[in-house]
Design an enzyme around this catalytic site. Structure first.
Site, PDB file in Angstrom:
ATOM      1  CG  ASP A 133      70.224  36.479  45.359  1.00 47.48           C
ATOM      2  OD1 ASP A 133      69.937  37.612  45.829  1.00 47.48           O
ATOM      3  OD2 ASP A 133      70.215  35.447  46.053  1.00 47.48           O
ATOM      4  CG  ASP A 161      79.363  33.581  47.477  1.00 44.44           C
ATOM      5  OD1 ASP A 161      79.575  34.809  47.570  1.00 44.44           O
ATOM      6  OD2 ASP A 161      79.455  32.806  48.439  1.00 44.44           O
ATOM      7  CG  ASP A 179      68.840  45.633  49.170  1.00 43.89           C
ATOM      8  OD1 ASP A 179      68.915  46.398  50.138  1.00 43.89           O
ATOM      9  OD2 ASP A 179      67.804  44.993  48.888  1.00 43.89           O
ATOM     10  CB  CYS A 232      65.391  46.335  55.093  1.00 42.98           C
ATOM     11  SG  CYS A 232      65.664  44.573  55.199  1.00 42.98           S
TER      12      CYS A 232
HETATM   13  C1  LIG Z   1      68.044  41.829  51.359  1.00 45.25           C
HETATM   14  S1  LIG Z   1      67.911  40.496  50.246  1.00 45.25           S
HETATM   15  C2  LIG Z   1      67.859  41.350  48.692  1.00 45.25           C
HETATM   16  C3  LIG Z   1      66.521  41.956  48.361  1.00 45.25           C
HETATM   17  C4  LIG Z   1      66.474  42.498  46.954  1.00 45.25           C
HETATM   18  N1  LIG Z   1      67.526  43.454  46.701  1.00 45.25           N
HETATM   19  C5  LIG Z   1      65.142  43.149  46.647  1.00 45.25           C
HETATM   20  O1  LIG Z   1      65.046  44.391  46.610  1.00 45.25           O
HETATM   21  O2  LIG Z   1      64.175  42.391  46.406  1.00 45.25           O
HETATM   22  C6  LIG Z   1      69.533  39.858  50.243  1.00 45.25           C
HETATM   23  C7  LIG Z   1      69.833  38.845  49.172  1.00 45.25           C
HETATM   24  O3  LIG Z   1      71.233  38.544  49.256  1.00 45.25           O
HETATM   25  C8  LIG Z   1      71.417  37.245  48.762  1.00 45.25           C
HETATM   26  N2  LIG Z   1      72.772  36.814  49.173  1.00 45.25           N
HETATM   27  C9  LIG Z   1      73.196  36.455  50.405  1.00 45.25           C
HETATM   28  N3  LIG Z   1      74.502  36.146  50.382  1.00 45.25           N
HETATM   29  C10 LIG Z   1      74.925  36.320  49.101  1.00 45.25           C
HETATM   30  C11 LIG Z   1      76.175  36.142  48.440  1.00 45.25           C
HETATM   31  N4  LIG Z   1      77.259  35.731  49.100  1.00 45.25           N
HETATM   32  N5  LIG Z   1      76.247  36.401  47.111  1.00 45.25           N
HETATM   33  C12 LIG Z   1      75.147  36.804  46.425  1.00 45.25           C
HETATM   34  N6  LIG Z   1      73.930  36.973  47.002  1.00 45.25           N
HETATM   35  C13 LIG Z   1      73.822  36.740  48.318  1.00 45.25           C
HETATM   36  C14 LIG Z   1      70.259  36.480  49.372  1.00 45.25           C
HETATM   37  O4  LIG Z   1      70.001  35.292  48.640  1.00 45.25           O
HETATM   38  C15 LIG Z   1      69.128  37.514  49.283  1.00 45.25           C
HETATM   39  O5  LIG Z   1      68.344  37.278  48.132  1.00 45.25           O
END
Ligand SMILES: C[S@@+](CC[C@H](N)C(=O)[O-])C[C@H]1O[C@@H](n2cnc3c(N)ncnc32)[C@H](O)[C@@H]1O
Length: 294
Positions: A133, A161, A179, A232
């Site tokens: 993440d 990232d 996700d 979601c």
């Molecule tokens: C929908 S949430 C994930 C929820 C998680 N899968 C759960 O079930 O608890 C999306 C996540 O993507 C992360 N995110 C956003 N851009 C990202 C990137 N470029 N690389 C990695 N993570 C990223 C955000 O920090 C966030 O925690």
């Protein structure tokens, strides 16, 4: 938002969706099987606490609550890692990943870890789960909860990232879950703030990010391995349209219909999984299962 839902789902469903989102949300709990507990253990604790509940229609070890969440919190069930608050729609995504002991799985947007922890509990201590993440604070929560749930041994967290992480990686994962960050339009009953904050421009940016993250996640899948994309959201532009565009860019992937993993009434005619608050009385969510050919 109203115009969009009327366009995609028709006026009748759009009105029902808004009514659902304006009603008091129900919550689901997942018994922590990682600690050796079962749905039956959770049910007996809830009975002792006199919290009204019903078993999930779709998932073992999940129960639904309409009221009584305060009692659950005060009794310490969450603090002691007895169970987790998790919507069944999120549980269905894990059913589609179908984690098996011994597998090497990577969760590309993992924090705060709802799905990571459920997947880890399904590995029975065998295999490895990498949780990536971009947000270090949210990853810290994931690690703390994983310790509490006694599944930390199979989890490694990676603060990065995904777009840079995936560039120099050898393809090695059996299963890759993305996700993706999304509009959250499937969870408005629990996230009332989103209905005031979302703008049309956000949607364009999100779709671009979802495409980039899908391309990055796909680099990590070994030949014969599986890529699961979930959101979601109930918006076709973040769901079916992103997958159709991905398959045009990546002919090495094909759709694996989800019928084997979730009940038939969640399966769309393209073989994707879609939970709809109006139809299933769950949060809205989407998942596609794609296989990388050799
Ligand atoms: C929908 S949430 C994930 C929820 C998680 N899968 C759960 O079930 O608890 C999306 C996540 O993507 C992360 N995110 C956003 N851009 C990202 C990137 N470029 N690389 C990695 N993570 C990223 C955000 O920090 C966030 O925690």
């Amino acid at each position: 938002m109203v115009r969009r839902w009327t366009k995609y789902f028709g006026q009748d469903t759009a009105i029902k969706l808004m009514t659902w989102n304006n009603s008091y949300p129900s919550f689901s709990l997942r018994a922590n099987t990682g600690k050796g507990l079962t749905g039956a253990d959770l049910v007996s604790r809830l009975k002792m606490l006199k919290v009204p509940h019903e078993p999930s229609l779709y998932l073992d070890d999940f129960v639904r609550l309409k009221t009584g969440m305060q009692n659950v919190i005060q009794a310490g069930l969450l603090k002691e890692g007895f169970c987790a608050v998790q919507d069944e729609s999120a549980g269905l995504v894990v059913s589609i990943v179908d984690p098996q002991p011994g597998e090497n799985i990577i969760d590309c947007c993992a924090a705060p870890g709802g799905k990571t922890l459920f997947m880890a509990s399904r590995l029975n201590g065998q295999g490895k789960l990498f949780a990536v993440d971009i947000n270090e604070g949210r990853l810290r929560i994931l690690r703390e909860t994983a310790k509490l749930h006694q599944v930390i041994d199979v989890i490694s967290t990676i603060h990065s990232d995904l777009r840079t992480f995936s560039t120099d990686k050898v393809v090695e994962w059996d299963k890759v879950l993305l996700d993706a960050p999304c509009s959250g339009l499937g969870v408005l009953s629990k996230r009332a703030d989103l209905r005031w904050n979302r703008r049309l421009e956000d949607m364009e940016q999100l779709k671009h990010l979802q495409d980039e993250l899908l391309d990055s996640a796909s680099r990590l899948v070994k030949p014969g391995g599986v890529l699961i994309y979930s959101t979601c959201s109930i918006d076709p532009e973040e769901n079916e349209e992103r997958i159709e565009a991905f398959l045009l860019r990546h002919p090495e992937f094909y759709i694996d219909p989800v019928n084997k993993y979730v009940p038939e009434n969640f399966v769309t005619n393209r073989g994707f999984c879609m939970s709809n608050p109006v139809k299933h009385e769950l949060d809205g969510a989407f998942a596609a299962r794609l296989v990388r050919s050799q």
